[in-house]
Write an enzyme that holds these catalytic residues in place. Structure first.
Site, PDB file in Angstrom:
ATOM      1  N   ALA A   1     -60.157 -69.229 -21.594  1.00 34.25           N
ATOM      2  CA  ALA A   1     -61.421 -69.480 -20.910  1.00 34.25           C
ATOM      3  C   ALA A   1     -62.264 -70.354 -21.824  1.00 34.25           C
ATOM      4  O   ALA A   1     -62.176 -70.226 -23.043  1.00 34.25           O
ATOM      5  CB  ALA A   1     -62.128 -68.168 -20.639  1.00 34.25           C
ATOM      6  N   THR A   2     -63.041 -71.258 -21.237  1.00 30.70           N
ATOM      7  CA  THR A   2     -63.717 -72.197 -22.124  1.00 30.70           C
ATOM      8  C   THR A   2     -65.232 -72.090 -22.188  1.00 30.70           C
ATOM      9  O   THR A   2     -65.724 -71.242 -22.895  1.00 30.70           O
ATOM     10  CB  THR A   2     -63.237 -73.620 -21.844  1.00 30.70           C
ATOM     11  OG1 THR A   2     -63.235 -73.797 -20.440  1.00 30.70           O
ATOM     12  CG2 THR A   2     -61.867 -73.842 -22.397  1.00 30.70           C
ATOM     13  N   THR A   3     -65.958 -72.926 -21.471  1.00 30.45           N
ATOM     14  CA  THR A   3     -67.365 -73.079 -21.877  1.00 30.45           C
ATOM     15  C   THR A   3     -68.326 -72.071 -21.244  1.00 30.45           C
ATOM     16  O   THR A   3     -68.273 -71.819 -20.044  1.00 30.45           O
ATOM     17  CB  THR A   3     -67.844 -74.505 -21.554  1.00 30.45           C
ATOM     18  OG1 THR A   3     -66.874 -75.401 -22.056  1.00 30.45           O
ATOM     19  CG2 THR A   3     -69.178 -74.790 -22.192  1.00 30.45           C
TER      20      THR A   3
ATOM     21  N   LYS B   1     -66.048 -65.922 -16.102  1.00 27.14           N
ATOM     22  CA  LYS B   1     -66.165 -65.675 -17.537  1.00 27.14           C
ATOM     23  C   LYS B   1     -67.493 -65.067 -17.921  1.00 27.14           C
ATOM     24  O   LYS B   1     -67.742 -64.800 -19.091  1.00 27.14           O
ATOM     25  CB  LYS B   1     -66.020 -66.983 -18.319  1.00 27.14           C
ATOM     26  CG  LYS B   1     -64.868 -67.834 -17.873  1.00 27.14           C
ATOM     27  CD  LYS B   1     -64.982 -69.228 -18.423  1.00 27.14           C
ATOM     28  CE  LYS B   1     -63.893 -70.093 -17.838  1.00 27.14           C
ATOM     29  NZ  LYS B   1     -63.939 -71.445 -18.358  1.00 27.14           N
TER      30      LYS B   1
ATOM     31  N   ALA C   1     -60.818 -78.995 -20.742  1.00 29.82           N
ATOM     32  CA  ALA C   1     -60.596 -77.568 -20.483  1.00 29.82           C
ATOM     33  C   ALA C   1     -61.746 -76.912 -19.725  1.00 29.82           C
ATOM     34  O   ALA C   1     -61.685 -75.740 -19.389  1.00 29.82           O
ATOM     35  CB  ALA C   1     -60.361 -76.831 -21.804  1.00 29.82           C
TER      36      ALA C   1
END
Lengths: 273, 235
Positions: A50-52, A83, A225
């Site tokens: 999971a990114t930002t 997220k 991403a």
């Protein structure tokens, strides 16, 4: 030495769900033991990441937003992942890093806070919640050293002080209180650049939400991403606002309008970078 | 060496039951009422922090009379049981039936094996999507368990209070009406002419918490202010 009954009772009186599991059902805890030799540290496992995540204070509280993309190497593993989660009534948690471990950790953290609240009859202080999360991240350190790191962003409304506060962490569980705004994840440097220009003190809530979405847009623009707003699938970032009244998920309709405005103004500007 | 007197098992159990009953009868009553809006739990309790009513899980609440340290340890055990179960399976796999049978087993074990039985009586309430899906379980000191309908009255003058509640209970009561009915019932058990909001502990399991408050946790404790307003309101 003979243990007295009173000592035993006192030693067993815990308000922590994790401690209870450690003692009575250790097999239910996420297994933090390092992998057996054979998995070399040079090849990270192919699991979704999971990114930002971005978060910022506004007049009366905090806003946290996360994009919807999970990646596995160069593959998009999910377009729908969430997220950002409510941790309890007055706090939210955003996660970047290894998705599977992060989601597990979030679930444990949510139960931990609720358990404390039910046993004690009162909410944990915001600092208490932030420290508890730090300890859980530290528990994941062996996995983090093998490339399965979880880096959360924690934010909540401090009911005692009457302000919204932000906390970031490193993989060793170090807890850092952030002022104004912060971002974590692979697109965070782009998001932070956007936040520096767009954020100002005492933003009203709707503008703060718009700033959060726009900074994620900038992150998605430059970081592969991070997923941008997706008008085809009608997917928008997950955004939570926390204020004195508690944590509230911003509705899809509001986000569609906010993201629509941003896309429109960017299209109208016709700028390349 | 002194010879132990022989006591028959019948006599032993009877003595223990009498002992527990006496302990419970000293306590003030707790009332659990199922109504249209959900389940209302009302207790006479002057302490603002030592609760007789508590949250166990999303849809499940707990109410007790008797010895505080004993039912508090049972409440905490219940919260642990529910949280572990919900964490290891899923939140919807936590049911009042499962919890009640765990309580029945622990109370039964304590009653037969320990020096002294627990002087407590418990209610486990689970709010359902409709009134027919509500569950009310009553557990007594010896581990017997009963599946009750509509309402439960426990504690000191349970018979008298129960009569008053029975007379006024209807399916379509709102929370306000159910709480007023319970307070009226409690007053039959009390010498004082009227109960102040400060001496009442009131909580509800909200049937529609998901749609009205956006939370799956149905338990809500009412503040003194809320109780004063509810009691002042006329239906």
């Amino acid at each position: 030495m003979q243990e007295t009954t009173a000592n035993k009772v006192a030693a067993h009186a815990t308000s922590s769900f994790t401690e209870h599991l450690q003692r009575d059902r250790p097999e239910l805890l996420p297994q933090y033991a390092p992998f057996a030799a054979g998995t070399s540290a040079g090849q990270p496992l192919a699991v979704p990441h999971a990114t930002t995540i971005v978060a910022m204070t506004y007049a009366g509280g905090i806003v946290m937003a996360g994009d919807r993309r999970a990646t596995m190497g160069n593959i998009i593993a999910s377009r729908h992942i969430e997220k950002v989660f409510p941790a309890d009534q007055y706090s939210v948690l955003g996660i970047a890093g290894t998705a599977g471990i992060a989601i597990d950790l979030t679930r444990l953290f949510q139960v931990e806070l609720e358990h404390y609240e039910k046993i004690e009859g009162t909410l944990l202080s915001l600092d208490g919640k932030a420290n508890r999360l730090g300890a859980m991240i530290r528990g994941n350190l062996p996995m983090a050293l093998q490339g399965l790191a979880v880096v959360p962003l924690f934010a909540g409304f401090d009911t005692a002080a009457g302000v919204g506060r932000l906390f970031s962490y490193d993989v060793t569980g170090g807890r850092y209180e952030e002022q104004e705004h912060h971002a974590v994840g692979s697109g965070s440097m782009f998001a932070r650049g956007a936040l520096k220009k767009l954020w100002r003190p005492n933003l009203p809530e709707d503008e703060a939400i718009s700033v959060a979405v726009e900074s994620l847009y900038d992150a998605a623009d430059d970081d592969s991403a991070t997923g941008g707003p997706d008008p085809v699938r009608q997917l928008w970032p997950v955004v939570y606002a926390v204020n004195r009244a508690g944590a509230r998920r911003v509705s899809e309709r509001d986000l569609a309008a906010t993201a629509g405005n941003i896309i429109e103004s960017r299209a109208a500007a016709r700028r390349e970078a | 060496m002194t010879q132990q007197f022989y006591v028959s098992p019948e006599q032993l159990m009877k003595d223990r039951a009498d002992f527990a009953r006496k302990g419970i009868a000293r306590g003030r009553s707790v009332i659990v009422v199922s109504c249209e809006d959900g389940i209302a739990l009302v207790a006479e309790n002057p302490s603002p922090s030592l609760h007789k009513i508590g949250e166990i899980y999303d849809k499940i609440a707990f109410a007790a009379v008797g010895k505080y340290n004993e039912f508090e340890s049972l409440r905490q055990a219940g919260v642990r049981y529910a949280d572990v179960r919900g964490y290891s399976y899923d939140r919807e796999d936590v049911t009042a039936r499962g919890l009640a049978s765990v309580y029945a087993q622990s109370l039964g074990a304590v009653f037969t094996a320990e020096q002294k039985p627990f002087e407590v009586e418990l209610a486990v309430a689970e709010v359902g999507a409709s009134q027919d899906l509500d569950h009310l379980y009553r557990l007594t000191f010896d581990g017997s368990i009963a599946d009750e309908h509509n309402f439960i009255v426990m504690g000191g003058q349970a018979d008298k209070v129960s009569g008053a509640i029975e007379g006024g209970w209807q399916r379509d009561l709102s929370f306000a009406a159910a709480i007023r009915l319970a307070v009226k019932g409690l007053m039959t058990d009390n010498e004082a002419p009227d109960l102040l909001a400060k001496a009442l502990e009131v909580a509800v399991l909200d049937r529609s918490s998901e749609s009205s408050r956006g939370t799956r946790r149905a338990f809500r404790r009412l503040s003194d202010q809320d109780v004063v307003e509810l009691l002042a309101e006329e239906s």
